[in-house]
Design a protein around this motif. Sequence first.
Motif, mmCIF file in Angstrom:
data_model
loop_
_atom_site.group_PDB
_atom_site.id
_atom_site.type_symbol
_atom_site.label_atom_id
_atom_site.label_comp_id
_atom_site.label_asym_id
_atom_site.label_seq_id
_atom_site.Cartn_x
_atom_site.Cartn_y
_atom_site.Cartn_z
ATOM 1 N N PHE A 115 0.836 -1.203 0.000
ATOM 2 C CA PHE A 115 0.000 0.000 0.000
ATOM 3 C C PHE A 115 0.870 1.253 0.000
ATOM 4 N N ALA A 116 1.910 1.249 0.823
ATOM 5 C CA ALA A 116 2.831 2.388 0.875
ATOM 6 C C ALA A 116 3.540 2.578 -0.468
ATOM 7 N N CYS A 117 3.869 1.484 -1.130
ATOM 8 C CA CYS A 117 4.508 1.580 -2.455
ATOM 9 C C CYS A 117 3.590 2.260 -3.462
ATOM 10 N N HIS A 118 2.285 1.959 -3.417
ATOM 11 C CA HIS A 118 1.325 2.643 -4.294
ATOM 12 C C HIS A 118 1.341 4.147 -4.029
ATOM 13 N N GLY A 119 1.335 4.513 -2.754
ATOM 14 C CA GLY A 119 1.354 5.931 -2.401
ATOM 15 C C GLY A 119 2.631 6.620 -2.850
ATOM 16 N N GLN A 145 -2.367 6.444 1.330
ATOM 17 C CA GLN A 145 -1.698 5.178 1.028
ATOM 18 C C GLN A 145 -0.292 5.143 1.612
ATOM 19 N N LEU A 146 0.461 6.212 1.420
ATOM 20 C CA LEU A 146 1.836 6.239 1.908
ATOM 21 C C LEU A 146 1.890 6.220 3.437
ATOM 22 N N VAL A 147 1.139 7.092 4.066
ATOM 23 C CA VAL A 147 1.190 7.207 5.530
ATOM 24 C C VAL A 147 0.592 5.964 6.200
ATOM 25 N N CYS A 148 -0.612 5.606 5.818
ATOM 26 C CA CYS A 148 -1.262 4.448 6.451
ATOM 27 C C CYS A 148 -0.526 3.154 6.125
ATOM 28 N N GLY A 149 -0.057 3.015 4.908
ATOM 29 C CA GLY A 149 0.696 1.819 4.538
ATOM 30 C C GLY A 149 1.960 1.675 5.360
ATOM 31 N N THR A 150 2.663 2.789 5.563
ATOM 32 C CA THR A 150 3.880 2.758 6.371
ATOM 33 C C THR A 150 3.561 2.416 7.820
ATOM 34 N N ALA A 176 4.644 5.736 -5.262
ATOM 35 C CA ALA A 176 4.660 5.812 -6.721
ATOM 36 C C ALA A 176 3.840 7.001 -7.215
ATOM 37 N N SER A 177 2.683 7.198 -6.600
ATOM 38 C CA SER A 177 1.808 8.285 -7.040
ATOM 39 C C SER A 177 2.319 9.655 -6.601
ATOM 40 N N LEU A 178 2.837 9.744 -5.387
ATOM 41 C CA LEU A 178 3.272 11.039 -4.859
ATOM 42 C C LEU A 178 4.605 11.512 -5.432
ATOM 43 N N PHE A 179 5.529 10.567 -5.615
ATOM 44 C CA PHE A 179 6.891 10.945 -5.988
ATOM 45 C C PHE A 179 7.322 10.475 -7.371
ATOM 46 N N GLY A 180 6.466 9.734 -8.064
ATOM 47 C CA GLY A 180 6.808 9.252 -9.390
ATOM 48 C C GLY A 180 7.873 8.168 -9.390
ATOM 49 N N VAL A 181 8.060 7.494 -8.253
ATOM 50 C CA VAL A 181 9.044 6.411 -8.152
ATOM 51 C C VAL A 181 8.345 5.072 -8.374
ATOM 52 N N VAL A 232 -8.287 -2.698 -5.477
ATOM 53 C CA VAL A 232 -8.923 -1.816 -4.503
ATOM 54 C C VAL A 232 -9.758 -2.636 -3.522
ATOM 55 N N VAL A 233 -10.511 -3.597 -4.025
ATOM 56 C CA VAL A 233 -11.348 -4.439 -3.168
ATOM 57 C C VAL A 233 -10.477 -5.291 -2.241
ATOM 58 N N PHE A 234 -9.416 -5.868 -2.756
ATOM 59 C CA PHE A 234 -8.512 -6.664 -1.914
ATOM 60 C C PHE A 234 -7.910 -5.814 -0.791
ATOM 61 N N PHE A 235 -7.421 -4.625 -1.125
ATOM 62 C CA PHE A 235 -6.867 -3.746 -0.096
ATOM 63 C C PHE A 235 -7.940 -3.381 0.937
ATOM 64 N N CYS A 236 -9.129 -3.039 0.479
ATOM 65 C CA CYS A 236 -10.208 -2.658 1.381
ATOM 66 C C CYS A 236 -10.487 -3.758 2.398
ATOM 67 N N TRP A 237 -10.642 -4.985 1.940
ATOM 68 C CA TRP A 237 -10.973 -6.098 2.835
ATOM 69 C C TRP A 237 -9.775 -6.535 3.668
#
Length: 153
Positions: free
Chosen positions: A24-28, A60-65, A30-35, A107-112
């Motif tokens: 989840f943090a990796c998704h965040g 995603q970044l904060v909660c995932g971390t 990637a979106s925030l920093f383009g990495v 999205v559904v997998f992450f949610c559950w």
Amino acid sequence: MLESLNRAQPYSIGLFRFVVGFLFACHGAASLFGVLGGAVGGGGALTVGTWPSWYAALIQLVCGTLVALGLGTRAASFLASGSMAYAYFTVHQPNALLPLQNGGETVVFFCWAFLLLVFTGPGAVALDRLLSARSERVHNGEHPREHAPAVTA
């Protein structure tokens, strides 16, 4: 055999928590920093403050971390689960009824997965447990040394 599986349960939940939080943090990131491949759909980072994608990536970044570290797991998981439910019903579900049809499986997998962590807690090897154990020792009068003894030559 069942007994040994039960003993391993907190560790498997801890591993599950770490993997889900890390992804989840990796998704965040990637979106925030383009990495890590950049924002969804390729390209660079999201524009700061763009509603709702930039805020979703920040969650995603904060909660995932936090979840990966096992710090405030239940609260962070609750927020992450809610953000994924919001994403599903506002972004994916209007396109088709089923996740397989509307591209919302992730999205559904992450949610559950996050909703499960709300109820199971962090499992073993979480910073929450380490900090609460230390706090309990201090509360019981076992104060850690404030200063190390002076070394004289």
